[in-house]
Design a protein around this motif. Structure first.
Motif, short mmCIF file in Angstrom:
data_model
loop_
_atom_site.label_atom_id
_atom_site.label_comp_id
_atom_site.label_asym_id
_atom_site.label_seq_id
_atom_site.Cartn_x
_atom_site.Cartn_y
_atom_site.Cartn_z
N ALA A 91 -2.20 5.85 10.91
CA ALA A 91 -1.02 4.99 10.77
C ALA A 91 -1.40 3.59 11.20
CB ALA A 91 0.13 5.50 11.63
N LEU A 92 -0.84 2.60 10.51
CA LEU A 92 -1.18 1.21 10.79
C LEU A 92 0.08 0.36 10.69
CD1 LEU A 92 -3.32 -1.00 11.27
CD2 LEU A 92 -3.72 -1.04 8.80
N ASP A 93 0.33 -0.43 11.73
CA ASP A 93 1.49 -1.33 11.72
C ASP A 93 1.04 -2.75 11.39
OD1 ASP A 93 3.72 -3.09 12.60
OD2 ASP A 93 4.56 -1.22 13.38
N LEU A 94 1.59 -3.27 10.28
CA LEU A 94 1.21 -4.60 9.80
C LEU A 94 2.29 -5.63 10.13
CD1 LEU A 94 -0.20 -3.52 6.30
CD2 LEU A 94 -1.47 -3.94 8.41
N GLY A 95 2.92 -5.47 11.28
CA GLY A 95 4.06 -6.29 11.65
C GLY A 95 3.80 -7.79 11.70
N ALA A 96 2.54 -8.18 11.89
CA ALA A 96 2.23 -9.61 11.97
C ALA A 96 2.02 -10.23 10.59
CB ALA A 96 0.99 -9.83 12.84
N LEU A 97 1.99 -9.40 9.54
CA LEU A 97 1.73 -9.90 8.19
C LEU A 97 3.04 -10.02 7.41
CD1 LEU A 97 -1.46 -7.81 7.32
CD2 LEU A 97 -1.31 -10.04 8.44
N ASP A 98 3.00 -10.74 6.30
CA ASP A 98 4.19 -11.00 5.48
C ASP A 98 4.65 -9.71 4.80
OD1 ASP A 98 6.10 -11.77 3.61
OD2 ASP A 98 5.08 -13.65 3.15
N LYS A 99 5.83 -9.24 5.21
CA LYS A 99 6.37 -7.98 4.70
C LYS A 99 6.58 -8.00 3.19
CE LYS A 99 10.70 -6.81 5.77
NZ LYS A 99 11.87 -6.22 6.48
N SER A 100 7.11 -9.11 2.67
CA SER A 100 7.47 -9.18 1.25
C SER A 100 6.25 -9.06 0.34
CB SER A 100 8.23 -10.48 0.95
OG SER A 100 7.42 -11.60 1.25
N VAL A 101 5.11 -9.60 0.79
CA VAL A 101 3.88 -9.50 -0.01
C VAL A 101 3.46 -8.05 -0.16
CG1 VAL A 101 1.41 -10.08 -0.08
CG2 VAL A 101 3.08 -11.81 0.62
N ILE A 102 3.50 -7.30 0.95
CA ILE A 102 3.10 -5.88 0.93
C ILE A 102 4.08 -5.07 0.09
CG2 ILE A 102 2.57 -3.88 2.36
CD1 ILE A 102 2.22 -5.94 4.71
N GLU A 103 5.39 -5.31 0.28
CA GLU A 103 6.41 -4.55 -0.47
C GLU A 103 6.29 -4.80 -1.96
OE1 GLU A 103 10.02 -4.03 2.77
OE2 GLU A 103 9.99 -5.84 1.51
N SER A 104 6.03 -6.04 -2.34
CA SER A 104 5.89 -6.39 -3.75
C SER A 104 4.64 -5.74 -4.35
CB SER A 104 5.82 -7.91 -3.89
OG SER A 104 5.56 -8.27 -5.21
N GLU A 105 3.56 -5.77 -3.61
CA GLU A 105 2.29 -5.23 -4.10
C GLU A 105 2.37 -3.71 -4.28
OE1 GLU A 105 -1.72 -5.32 -5.30
OE2 GLU A 105 -0.36 -7.01 -4.93
N LEU A 106 3.04 -3.03 -3.35
CA LEU A 106 3.07 -1.56 -3.36
C LEU A 106 4.35 -0.98 -3.96
CD1 LEU A 106 1.50 -0.84 0.15
CD2 LEU A 106 0.40 -0.66 -2.09
N GLN A 107 5.26 -1.84 -4.39
CA GLN A 107 6.51 -1.40 -5.04
C GLN A 107 7.30 -0.42 -4.16
OE1 GLN A 107 7.51 -2.50 -8.48
NE2 GLN A 107 6.17 -4.00 -7.54
N GLY A 108 7.68 -0.89 -2.98
CA GLY A 108 8.47 -0.07 -2.07
C GLY A 108 9.08 -0.94 -1.00
N SER A 109 9.55 -0.33 0.07
CA SER A 109 10.17 -1.12 1.14
C SER A 109 9.96 -0.46 2.50
CB SER A 109 11.68 -1.29 0.89
OG SER A 109 12.31 -0.04 0.83
N PHE A 110 9.84 -1.30 3.52
CA PHE A 110 9.79 -0.82 4.89
C PHE A 110 11.22 -0.51 5.34
CE2 PHE A 110 5.86 -3.30 4.52
CZ PHE A 110 4.94 -2.38 5.04
N THR A 111 11.42 0.71 5.85
CA THR A 111 12.76 1.23 6.11
C THR A 111 12.86 1.70 7.56
OG1 THR A 111 12.84 2.03 3.84
CG2 THR A 111 14.49 2.93 5.34
N ASP A 112 13.96 1.36 8.22
CA ASP A 112 14.20 1.82 9.58
C ASP A 112 14.02 3.34 9.66
OD1 ASP A 112 16.53 2.98 11.56
OD2 ASP A 112 15.58 1.18 12.37
N LEU A 113 13.29 3.81 10.67
CA LEU A 113 12.95 5.23 10.74
C LEU A 113 14.18 6.13 10.83
CD1 LEU A 113 10.75 7.41 10.83
CD2 LEU A 113 10.65 7.12 13.30
N ARG A 114 15.21 5.69 11.54
CA ARG A 114 16.43 6.52 11.64
C ARG A 114 17.02 6.76 10.24
NH1 ARG A 114 18.66 7.15 16.85
NH2 ARG A 114 17.77 5.76 18.42
N LYS A 115 17.01 5.72 9.41
CA LYS A 115 17.53 5.87 8.04
C LYS A 115 16.57 6.71 7.20
CE LYS A 115 19.98 1.45 8.10
NZ LYS A 115 20.02 0.06 7.60
N ALA A 116 15.27 6.51 7.42
CA ALA A 116 14.26 7.24 6.64
C ALA A 116 14.40 8.74 6.84
CB ALA A 116 12.86 6.76 7.02
N LEU A 117 14.72 9.17 8.06
CA LEU A 117 14.80 10.60 8.35
C LEU A 117 15.94 11.28 7.57
CD1 LEU A 117 14.16 10.70 12.21
CD2 LEU A 117 12.56 11.20 10.35
#
Length: 325
Positions: A91-117
């Motif tokens: 597991a790797l946390d990329l919190g210091a990097l631009d979230k939108s670039v990663i989400e756009s590249e991988l076609q998904g979204s970072f989601t709060d874990l409580r909601k994800a469950l």
């Protein structure tokens, strides 16, 4: 949230990765990665289902090269498991990097874990919970509590060492009792002010230093709802990532039918009440999104299937059904 039983050989290999730094670094080049951003896992929606993609090391490198820091970031990953075929998972946390670039590249979204469950199936949930807990632990243990000096993570993320003092720190869990109280025909559920509207669950609380499980259950029930436990039995246990990293120890507790008047701790709880069988069965079927009424009130609903509170409630229903059959 049940973790699948791991093959003994896989467990041995996992331990080798934790103990052998060079072997773990090598494994990072062939393993798969779960991505997080400020402790929120990355999900992809495929049709109506939500999936947790496992990225290969090559895919990870491709993403990280967009930020020109690939090697540095892979070293921040933590080992969270491996398949029976000895394919390690990180597991790797990329919190210091631009979230939108990663989400756009991988076609998904970072989601709060409580909601994800609530939207994931059971097999991904335990690994995501473990990953978030381990990532959070590393984030909060970057300095030695004895010397104030920086601590260093080993490649697997199974420990941190302060080289100034020689102290080694290991991730830990806090024991929490979670108890479904019943008086045979009804069970007691509660809600805290921080809960989503309409959600009720079983009583829970941290074990105090020096307590055993039985003492913790009796104290929590007495403190929070003013009831005296007549008997209790253990059900199961589960790792749970909230509020930090907890070992949930699930129990059923029986109170006397004649002494069922609730005296609620208003500092801890917003509501505590008895539920009959019919209301519990309806609540188990209800989705959070369908809880709101036209008048603005909310019908009760319960934690997701991955939560051990859900299991406790289902066990109570099964027991009631068996007794009336």
């Amino acid at each position: 949230m049940r973790r699948q039983h791991r093959h003994p050989r896989a467990s041995t290999y996992l331990n080798q990765l934790k103990e052998d730094d060079s072997l773990c670094r090598q494994a990072q080049t062939s393993g798969t990665f779960y991505l997080f951003h400020n402790l929120s896992p990355f999900l992809q929606k495929v049709g109506k289902k939500y999936l947790v993609p496992q990225l290969s090391a090559a895919e990870m490198k491709g993403i990280l090269e967009k930020f020109q820091e690939a090697e540095q970031w892979i070293e921040k990953s933590v080992l969270i498991g491996c398949s029976d075929e000895h394919r390690p998972c990180f597991a790797l946390d990329l919190g210091a990097l631009d979230k939108s670039v990663i989400e756009s590249e991988l076609q998904g979204s970072f989601t709060d874990l409580r909601k994800a469950l609530f939207v994931l199936d059971g097999k991904d949930s335990p690994l995501l919970a473990l990953a978030q807990s381990l990532l959070r632990w590393h984030d909060s243990h970057q300095y030695c509590s004895k010397t104030g000096q920086p601590t260093q993570k080993n490649p697997a993320g199974s420990k941190r060492v302060c080289h100034a003092s020689g102290v080694t720190y290991y991730p830990q869990m806090s024991p929490v009792v979670i108890t479904l109280v019943s008086n045979r025909s009804r069970c007691l559920l509660v809600r805290q002010p921080s809960f989503p509207p309409g959600m009720f669950t079983a009583l829970s609380g941290f074990c105090d230093l020096g307590e055993n499980v039985e003492e913790a259950v009796r104290r929590e029930v007495a403190e929070e709802v003013g009831l005296e436990v007549e008997s209790l039995r253990y059900s199961a246990s589960q790792h749970w990532p909230f509020p930090s990293s907890s070992l949930m120890i699930a129990c059923h507790a029986l109170v006397g039918a004649q002494r069922a008047e609730i005296s609620m701790d208003t500092l801890e709880l917003e509501e505590a009440r008895w539920f009959g069988m019919e209301e519990i069965v309806e609540g188990l079927k209800r989705e959070p999104s369908s809880s709101k009424q036209d008048d603005g009130s909310f019908l009760p609903w319960f934690p997701p299937k991955q939560a051990i509170a859900h299991q406790l409630i289902c066990e109570w229903v099964q027991q009631q059904t068996a007794q009336t059959a």
